[in-house]
Design a protein around this motif. Structure first.
Motif, mmCIF file in Angstrom:
data_model
loop_
_atom_site.group_PDB
_atom_site.id
_atom_site.type_symbol
_atom_site.label_atom_id
_atom_site.label_comp_id
_atom_site.label_asym_id
_atom_site.label_seq_id
_atom_site.Cartn_x
_atom_site.Cartn_y
_atom_site.Cartn_z
ATOM 1 N N ASP A 22 46.250 82.090 68.096
ATOM 2 C CA ASP A 22 46.116 83.471 67.644
ATOM 3 C C ASP A 22 45.857 83.524 66.138
ATOM 4 O O ASP A 22 45.220 84.449 65.660
ATOM 5 C CB ASP A 22 47.354 84.294 68.005
ATOM 6 N N ALA A 27 43.353 87.854 68.762
ATOM 7 C CA ALA A 27 43.014 88.431 70.069
ATOM 8 C C ALA A 27 41.854 89.439 70.049
ATOM 9 O O ALA A 27 41.054 89.443 70.981
ATOM 10 C CB ALA A 27 44.251 89.064 70.691
ATOM 11 N N SER A 75 48.303 79.996 73.085
ATOM 12 C CA SER A 75 47.533 80.222 74.304
ATOM 13 C C SER A 75 46.427 79.185 74.464
ATOM 14 O O SER A 75 46.132 78.419 73.551
ATOM 15 C CB SER A 75 46.919 81.625 74.290
ATOM 16 N N ARG A 77 43.239 79.671 74.705
ATOM 17 C CA ARG A 77 41.921 80.254 74.430
ATOM 18 C C ARG A 77 40.931 79.252 73.848
ATOM 19 O O ARG A 77 41.152 78.668 72.803
ATOM 20 C CB ARG A 77 42.038 81.484 73.539
#
Length: 192
Positions: A22, A27, A75, A77
Motif C-alpha cells: 500500500d 489503493a 497485500s 497486489r
C-alpha cells in the motif's frame, strides 16, 4: 521481458523496514489494468514528505531501491511491481522480502536481492553519493570502493531473468514442440 545481466546506477537509499504494497502503490491506483503510469503514484505517502529520496534530484533516474527488512509485505497486489517497473526500477536490495512481492517482482522482470543487514547498511551509505552495480551472472553487488557482496538466487529465476523469459516467453520458446504435439493430436484424434 528484457534480459537482465548487469544493473548499474544510482540507487534510492530508502532503508525503511516493512514497506508494504500500500506504501509502494496506494489503493486508489488499483483501478487500472494497465501497467503504464503507475510510477507517478508509487510511494505517494513517502513523496508527500519534504526531502524524500524519490523526489531528490540527486537520485533522478535511479534504477535500484535499497530497502529495509520485509519489503513488499501486505497485500498481494501485482500493481506494486508494475509501479516500480514504471518508475524504471530494475532491482530492489533488502534483507528480506515478502514472498508474494518477490514472486510478482520476478514475474515482472525486477530482480530482488537479499543481503544481510550489514551489507544493506553499507550500500545505503554508498548510495548517498555513488552508483552501485549488480551482476546477476556472478550474483554479486559491488561499489566503487571495492565492496563486494554475493547473494543467492533460485536457479530457475536466475535463468529466466538472464534470458528475459516470463511465463509467456517460456511458452513461446516451446512453440515448435507445442505445434508438433497439436499436429500429432489432430492426426490421431481428429474428433477433438
Amino acid at each position: 521481458m528484457k534480459p537482465i545481466r548487469e544493473i548499474e546506477g544510482r540507487a534510492y537509499p530508502l532503508g525503511l523496514k516493512n514497506v508494504d504494497t500500500d506504501v509502494i502503490i496506494p489503493a486508489p491506483y488499483l483501478k487500472t489494468i494497465t501497467r503504464k503510469g503507475l510510477g507517478k503514484g508509487a510511494f505517494e505517502s513517502i513523496r508527500a514528505q519534504p526531502g524524500n529520496v524519490f523526489d531528490d534530484p540527486e537520485y533522478a533516474g535511479a534504477n535500484i531501491v535499497i530497502a529495509g527488512d520485509n519489503f513488499g509485505c501486505g497485500s498481494s497486489r501485482e500493481h506494486a511491481a508494475w509501479a516500480l517497473a514504471d518508475m524504471g526500477v530494475e532491482a530492489v536490495i533488502a534483507p528480506s522480502f515478502s514472498d508474494i512481492f518477490s514472486g510478482n517482482a520476478f514475474k515482472n522482470g525486477i530482480l530482488t536481492v537479499v543481503l544481510p543487514q550489514e551489507a544493506v547498511d553499507r550500500l545505503l551509505e554508498v548510495a548517498k553519493t555513488h552508483p552501485i552495480a549488480i551482476d546477476l551472472d556472478q550474483q554479486s553487488v559491488t561499489t566503487p570502493f571495492q565492496d563486494r557482496f554475493t547473494f543467492e538466487i533460485d536457479p530457475f529465476r536466475k535463468y529466466c531473468l538472464l534470458n528475459g523469459l516470463d511465463e509467456v516467453g517460456m511458452t513461446m520458446a516451446r512453440d515448435v514442440a507445442i505445434s508438433g504435439y497439436e499436429q500429432k493430436m489432430a492426426a490421431e484424434r481428429p474428433w477433438l
